[in-house]
Motif scaffolding. Structure first.
Motif, PDB file in Angstrom:
ATOM      1  N   ASP A 132       0.855  -1.190   0.000  1.00  0.00           N
ATOM      2  CA  ASP A 132       0.000   0.000   0.000  1.00  0.00           C
ATOM      3  C   ASP A 132       0.895   1.246   0.000  1.00  0.00           C
ATOM      4  OD1 ASP A 132      -1.633   2.159   0.639  1.00  0.00           O
ATOM      5  OD2 ASP A 132      -2.852   1.016   2.065  1.00  0.00           O
ATOM      6  N   PRO A 133       0.739   2.134  -0.995  1.00  0.00           N
ATOM      7  CA  PRO A 133       1.645   3.302  -1.046  1.00  0.00           C
ATOM      8  C   PRO A 133       1.517   4.209   0.175  1.00  0.00           C
ATOM      9  CG  PRO A 133      -0.162   3.533  -2.628  1.00  0.00           C
ATOM     10  CD  PRO A 133      -0.219   2.133  -2.100  1.00  0.00           C
ATOM     11  N   ASP A 134       0.411   4.084   0.914  1.00  0.00           N
ATOM     12  CA  ASP A 134       0.232   4.909   2.110  1.00  0.00           C
ATOM     13  C   ASP A 134       0.746   4.214   3.378  1.00  0.00           C
ATOM     14  OD1 ASP A 134      -0.989   6.745   0.450  1.00  0.00           O
ATOM     15  OD2 ASP A 134      -2.982   5.918   0.793  1.00  0.00           O
ATOM     16  N   CYS A 135       1.480   3.117   3.199  1.00  0.00           N
ATOM     17  CA  CYS A 135       2.009   2.371   4.348  1.00  0.00           C
ATOM     18  C   CYS A 135       2.988   3.233   5.147  1.00  0.00           C
ATOM     19  CB  CYS A 135       2.727   1.115   3.851  1.00  0.00           C
ATOM     20  SG  CYS A 135       4.213   1.472   2.892  1.00  0.00           S
ATOM     21  N   THR A 136       3.285   2.782   6.379  1.00  0.00           N
ATOM     22  CA  THR A 136       4.287   3.481   7.189  1.00  0.00           C
ATOM     23  C   THR A 136       5.678   3.098   6.686  1.00  0.00           C
ATOM     24  OG1 THR A 136       4.494   1.650   8.740  1.00  0.00           O
ATOM     25  CG2 THR A 136       2.782   3.300   9.218  1.00  0.00           C
ATOM     26  N   GLU A 137       6.676   3.869   7.119  1.00  0.00           N
ATOM     27  CA  GLU A 137       8.062   3.548   6.727  1.00  0.00           C
ATOM     28  C   GLU A 137       8.449   2.174   7.273  1.00  0.00           C
ATOM     29  OE1 GLU A 137       9.857   8.011   6.417  1.00  0.00           O
ATOM     30  OE2 GLU A 137      11.011   6.246   5.917  1.00  0.00           O
ATOM     31  N   GLU A 138       7.941   1.855   8.474  1.00  0.00           N
ATOM     32  CA  GLU A 138       8.242   0.548   9.078  1.00  0.00           C
ATOM     33  C   GLU A 138       7.734  -0.590   8.205  1.00  0.00           C
ATOM     34  OE1 GLU A 138       6.501   0.470  12.944  1.00  0.00           O
ATOM     35  OE2 GLU A 138       8.427   0.808  13.948  1.00  0.00           O
ATOM     36  N   GLU A 139       6.476  -0.450   7.752  1.00  0.00           N
ATOM     37  CA  GLU A 139       5.900  -1.499   6.896  1.00  0.00           C
ATOM     38  C   GLU A 139       6.673  -1.615   5.591  1.00  0.00           C
ATOM     39  OE1 GLU A 139       1.180  -1.279   8.195  1.00  0.00           O
ATOM     40  OE2 GLU A 139       2.010   0.313   6.923  1.00  0.00           O
ATOM     41  N   LEU A 140       7.080  -0.470   5.066  1.00  0.00           N
ATOM     42  CA  LEU A 140       7.825  -0.465   3.810  1.00  0.00           C
ATOM     43  C   LEU A 140       9.177  -1.160   4.016  1.00  0.00           C
ATOM     44  CD1 LEU A 140       8.021   0.443   0.888  1.00  0.00           C
ATOM     45  CD2 LEU A 140       8.545   2.746   1.668  1.00  0.00           C
ATOM     46  N   ASN A 141       9.884  -0.794   5.085  1.00  0.00           N
ATOM     47  CA  ASN A 141      11.197  -1.395   5.342  1.00  0.00           C
ATOM     48  C   ASN A 141      11.096  -2.902   5.557  1.00  0.00           C
ATOM     49  OD1 ASN A 141      12.935   0.847   5.101  1.00  0.00           O
ATOM     50  ND2 ASN A 141      12.254   1.619   7.085  1.00  0.00           N
ATOM     51  N   ALA A 142       9.973  -3.336   6.138  1.00  0.00           N
ATOM     52  CA  ALA A 142       9.810  -4.763   6.435  1.00  0.00           C
ATOM     53  C   ALA A 142       9.601  -5.593   5.171  1.00  0.00           C
ATOM     54  CB  ALA A 142       8.640  -4.960   7.390  1.00  0.00           C
ATOM     55  N   ALA A 143       9.299  -4.948   4.048  1.00  0.00           N
ATOM     56  CA  ALA A 143       9.022  -5.689   2.810  1.00  0.00           C
ATOM     57  C   ALA A 143      10.309  -6.110   2.084  1.00  0.00           C
ATOM     58  CB  ALA A 143       8.152  -4.842   1.886  1.00  0.00           C
ATOM     59  N   PHE A 144      11.446  -5.535   2.492  1.00  0.00           N
ATOM     60  CA  PHE A 144      12.702  -5.842   1.797  1.00  0.00           C
ATOM     61  C   PHE A 144      13.225  -7.220   2.150  1.00  0.00           C
ATOM     62  CE2 PHE A 144      12.411  -1.355   1.299  1.00  0.00           C
ATOM     63  CZ  PHE A 144      13.054  -1.077   0.103  1.00  0.00           C
ATOM     64  N   ARG A 145      13.873  -7.860   1.160  1.00  0.00           N
ATOM     65  CA  ARG A 145      14.510  -9.163   1.353  1.00  0.00           C
ATOM     66  C   ARG A 145      15.963  -9.038   0.878  1.00  0.00           C
ATOM     67  NH1 ARG A 145      10.060 -12.897  -1.828  1.00  0.00           N
ATOM     68  NH2 ARG A 145       8.205 -12.139  -0.731  1.00  0.00           N
ATOM     69  N   PRO A 146      16.798 -10.012   1.206  1.00  0.00           N
ATOM     70  CA  PRO A 146      18.193  -9.926   0.727  1.00  0.00           C
ATOM     71  C   PRO A 146      18.287  -9.848  -0.804  1.00  0.00           C
ATOM     72  CG  PRO A 146      17.965 -11.647   2.395  1.00  0.00           C
ATOM     73  CD  PRO A 146      16.569 -11.175   2.076  1.00  0.00           C
ATOM     74  N   ASN A 147      17.288 -10.457  -1.508  1.00  0.00           N
ATOM     75  CA  ASN A 147      17.354 -10.470  -2.977  1.00  0.00           C
ATOM     76  C   ASN A 147      16.504  -9.365  -3.623  1.00  0.00           C
ATOM     77  OD1 ASN A 147      14.928 -11.616  -2.195  1.00  0.00           O
ATOM     78  ND2 ASN A 147      14.912 -13.161  -3.825  1.00  0.00           N
ATOM     79  N   THR A 148      16.077  -8.367  -2.846  1.00  0.00           N
ATOM     80  CA  THR A 148      15.313  -7.250  -3.421  1.00  0.00           C
ATOM     81  C   THR A 148      16.252  -6.399  -4.262  1.00  0.00           C
ATOM     82  OG1 THR A 148      13.861  -7.235  -1.487  1.00  0.00           O
ATOM     83  CG2 THR A 148      13.838  -5.267  -2.892  1.00  0.00           C
ATOM     84  N   LYS A 149      15.805  -6.061  -5.488  1.00  0.00           N
ATOM     85  CA  LYS A 149      16.677  -5.328  -6.403  1.00  0.00           C
ATOM     86  C   LYS A 149      16.146  -3.953  -6.794  1.00  0.00           C
ATOM     87  CE  LYS A 149      19.725  -8.558  -6.469  1.00  0.00           C
ATOM     88  NZ  LYS A 149      20.152  -9.405  -7.573  1.00  0.00           N
ATOM     89  N   ALA A 150      14.882  -3.675  -6.530  1.00  0.00           N
ATOM     90  CA  ALA A 150      14.335  -2.371  -6.914  1.00  0.00           C
ATOM     91  C   ALA A 150      13.007  -2.132  -6.214  1.00  0.00           C
ATOM     92  CB  ALA A 150      14.133  -2.293  -8.431  1.00  0.00           C
TER      93      ALA A 150
END
Ligand SMILES: *Cc1c(COP(=O)(O)O)cnc(C)c1O
Length: 428
Positions: A132-150
């Protein structure tokens, strides 16, 4: 071309400067191939050791001149045209992410991009997390994985009309060592330049406002040159290690941060996928770009007047337009697009789906089209057209309710548009 020039000037002058006696307008180089005197000359082109053209599947002078204009407008370091906006988003992502990788995308994006990421690129082994583009920064940061590229989002989402908090998305992307790719189709560089707010790559469906006359399908990719791929060589081996398919060239070494991304995208992906824009379409796109600043002003003014009219009408249940005070995205729009957003509005009528169909049937100036963002006012009722296979519950979940009407305000006179809308509302 100096980027301190104003957009109106860049739209006319950037990308092409004829020499003495040469054509004033960009020539359409309608040629598949280019002639050379020696094999050695051509060999240097193949090795990327000399500048020049050899085959229009990879690059063409007309396309490059128009790409250079878009590059100047966005304030980037390199750019390329593609055959469509779909191709632009596919290539921009695939240039740095492939099988086994992961990307994060805003859930409020164009349906075609959603399908590209969630179905087709998934089949290629690339996974997408939608957020959700209106998510918090915490939720956004939690979506990253070691293989995230963009990370991917749209300045103004089509058709949800959400405004992306570009700085929030850029901060999260950079904290995890990956670039932010922003599809800037609806805002155009006239109303928003995402690089100023931290985006690294910008894409466009030039089919929309840039062409602006419903005449040519196309896309563009622009690189800011500011993302340091070499700080993360393990994440971006395609840019930081030798490319065997180009005699061992390492793109970041040979072309620097300013040119690596676009050179690799042209030399590898355009070569292999062949989705370049035709020189004819690039010529039409360039004519559109010449008047883009003036057209955007009028699109925005018309949309503002129509949105205010709709908001005050008793048969209208809700209106979404970031230029309206009180809209959920008004503040973000004021920050990122103080001079205007775009000409697209969405709204719903009391009476829902049936009222929408009746309203649209009675519009005389506004035509029914699966298009937006050109000189002609047009509208679409997704529930009975592009999204007609979905149930009402599925439509709500996708943020495209059964009552939603998407209206793209063209360049006609605002009073004429309002009169047309008023008489169609009378029929509901
Ligand atoms: C239309 C659109 C696309 C796809 O572009 P095409 O030129 O139709 O391939 C991508 N992103 C956005 C925001 C769009 O509106």
């Amino acid at each position: 071309m100096e980027t301190k020039l104003h957009p109106e000037t860049l739209c006319i002058q950037a990308g092409y400067s004829p020499k003495n006696g040469e054509p004033r307008q960009i020539p359409i180089v309608q040629s598949t191939t280019f002639k050379y005197d020696t094999s050695e000359d051509m060999g240097k082109l193949f090795d990327l050791e000399a500048d020049g053209y050899f085959y229009s599947r990879l690059a063409n002078p007309t396309c490059d001149a128009v790409a250079a204009k878009i590059c100047a407008l966005e304030g980037g370091t390199a750019a390329m045209l593609t055959g469509s906006g779909q191709a632009a988003n596919f290539l921009a992502v695939f240039n740095i992410a492939s099988c086994g990788d992961h990307i994060i995308a805003s859930s409020a994006i164009y349906g075609g991009s959603f399908n590209l990421f969630s179905v087709t690129m998934k089949k290629m082994g690339l996974e997408t997390t939608f957020i959700d583009p209106d998510c918090t920064e915490e939720e956004l940061n939690a979506a990253f994985r070691p293989n995230t590229k963009a990370v991917f989002g749209e300045t103004i989402a089509n058709p949800a009309l959400t405004v992306l908090d570009i700085e929030k998305f850029a901060r999260a992307a950079h904290a995890h060592g990956v670039p932010l790719i922003v599809d800037n189709t609806f805002a155009t560089p006239i109303n928003c330049r995402p690089f100023q707010w931290g985006a690294d790559i910008v894409t466009h469906s030039t089919t929309k406002y840039m062409d602006g006359h419903a005449s040519a399908v196309g896309g563009a990719i622009v690189d800011s040159g500011s993302f340091d791929w070499t700080a993360y060589p393990d994440k971006f081996p395609g840019l930081c290690t030798p490319d065997d398919s180009y005699h061992g060239v390492t793109y970041t070494e040979r072309f620097g941060l300013a040119g690596a991304f676009i050179t690799k995208c042209t030399a590898q992906l355009m070569r292999d996928f062949g989705c370049i824009q035709s020189p004819q379409s690039a010529y039409l796109l360039n004519l559109g770009l010449e008047s883009l600043p003036f057209r955007m002003k009028q699109h925005c003014a018309n949309a503002q007047a129509v949105a205010e009219f709709l908001q005050s009408h008793e048969k209208v249940k809700w209106v979404k337009f970031a230029g309206l005070k009180g809209d959920k995205y008004y503040d973000l729009a004021q920050k990122y697009m103080p001079n205007g957003t775009c000409g697209v509005i969405s709204f719903g009528l009391y009476g829902g789906r049936k009222a929408a169909e009746t309203f649209m049937k009675h519009l005389k100036l506004g035509s029914i089209e699966t298009h937006v963002a050109d000189s002609h006012t047009c509208c679409l009722h997704p529930a009975s057209s592009t999204h007609r296979q979905m149930t009402d519950a599925e439509l709500d979940a996708a943020g495209v309710g059964a009552d939603l009407i998407r209206l793209s305000c063209g360049l006609e006179n605002a009073q004429d548009l309002i009169a047309d809308i008023a008489q169609a509302l009378d029929e509901v």
